[in-house]
Design an enzyme around this catalytic site. Sequence first.
Site, mmCIF file in Angstrom:
data_model
loop_
_atom_site.group_PDB
_atom_site.id
_atom_site.type_symbol
_atom_site.label_atom_id
_atom_site.label_comp_id
_atom_site.label_asym_id
_atom_site.label_seq_id
_atom_site.Cartn_x
_atom_site.Cartn_y
_atom_site.Cartn_z
ATOM 1 N NE ARG A 160 2.973 24.224 73.961
ATOM 2 C CZ ARG A 160 2.377 24.172 75.246
ATOM 3 N NH1 ARG A 160 1.136 24.500 75.408
ATOM 4 N NH2 ARG A 160 3.184 24.105 76.197
ATOM 5 C CB ILE B 180 6.179 33.465 71.205
ATOM 6 C CG1 ILE B 180 5.263 34.252 71.822
ATOM 7 C CG2 ILE B 180 7.325 34.180 70.592
ATOM 8 C CD1 ILE B 180 5.770 35.066 73.099
ATOM 9 N NE ARG C 201 8.399 20.273 77.415
ATOM 10 C CZ ARG C 201 7.637 20.805 78.649
ATOM 11 N NH1 ARG C 201 7.596 20.105 79.435
ATOM 12 N NH2 ARG C 201 6.808 21.566 78.485
ATOM 13 C CG ASP D 112 14.284 17.179 78.361
ATOM 14 O OD1 ASP D 112 14.309 18.544 78.682
ATOM 15 O OD2 ASP D 112 14.068 16.436 79.258
ATOM 16 N N GLY E 200 10.301 27.293 76.971
ATOM 17 C CA GLY E 200 10.045 27.674 78.318
ATOM 18 C C GLY E 200 8.617 26.899 79.063
ATOM 19 C CE1 TYR F 29 8.131 31.871 81.722
ATOM 20 C CE2 TYR F 29 7.513 34.112 82.381
ATOM 21 C CZ TYR F 29 7.824 33.112 81.538
ATOM 22 O OH TYR F 29 7.392 33.295 80.086
ATOM 23 C CE LYS G 283 10.744 33.145 79.715
ATOM 24 N NZ LYS G 283 11.093 32.598 78.555
ATOM 25 C CB ILE H 198 2.090 37.170 74.027
ATOM 26 C CG1 ILE H 198 3.368 38.154 74.017
ATOM 27 C CG2 ILE H 198 1.930 36.813 72.368
ATOM 28 C CD1 ILE H 198 2.934 39.632 73.125
#
Lengths: 76, 235
Positions: free
Chosen positions: B12, B14, B34, B50, B79, B142, B146, B175
């Site tokens: 799903r 990006i 996953r 995973d 992510g 997060y 990143k 996005i």
Amino acid sequence: MSDNFERFTNCAVDVLSVDADQVVLDATFESLDADSLDLVELVMALEEEFDVNVEEEELDGVLTIQAAYDLILSKL
Amino acid sequence: MSRVVLVTGGNRGIGLATAKRFQASGHQVAVTSRSGTGDDLDGLFVVKCDVTDSESVDAAVSEVEESLGPVEVLVSNAGITRDGLVLRMADDAFSEVLDANLTGGFRIARRVVKKMMRARWGRIVFVSSVVGLGGQAGQANYAASKAGITGLARSLAKEFAGRNITVNVVAPGPIDTDMLAALSDAQRTAMLDMVPIGRLGEPAEIAAAIEYLASEDAGFVTGTVLPIDGGLSMG
């Protein structure tokens, strides 16, 4: 040529893209155009071939085919 | 030239847009998720993976190798988020996000790079985020994951440059994906106020940049971080 050295040579030929007759005991990895990444890759292939484990620090000072071969033999 | 492309988290957002773009360009594309499933995955080779589990990563890549061949292009995109203010963020909320987003990228890259080395050709693109550049209140975990991707990618870029493997990072801004849909209206509005171009980006706009970085033409581009964020970071 011993069976073990033949197996070792096959790995070196495959990983380092050299000819079998270049894989002689006194050859240095430098002379085979193999850098540190090649050496790691070779050791990974040898670990698989001989079912042994080589620790990162054991690679220090391994500069020749002889040294690498002895290292593997010492594990068998 | 048709390549074997692996996109993690490709079911799903990006990841899916990127997989579809490579597919449309004639590449053989595998995606991991996953669950091992996803919407609209026609023609994509779907494997369950995973990224927090090295054995799962190994099994998934082996499956791709057996069916399509060695992975030549890796898009590390999987992510997760577990947002919260630092004062109320539990240790596991921090470490789980690091484990999936950063260590997950390390695991998958380590698994595929060996064959790229042998082939003397490879492309790795990590999907980071604009918050990895500028930080984000409520997303310390997060953002840290990143930002960490940049250090990981640049180290890989240096280790494998001699093998003709390039490693780059894209840093998307806001996005239009499920991940962003989880934000409140107020959060979305605040975010858009910071974007000079004044709209959300589309997943396809990230996919286009990733395809470039994975292309033959980008052979001299490595270790770069490309923000695609409507001018948010201007980095």
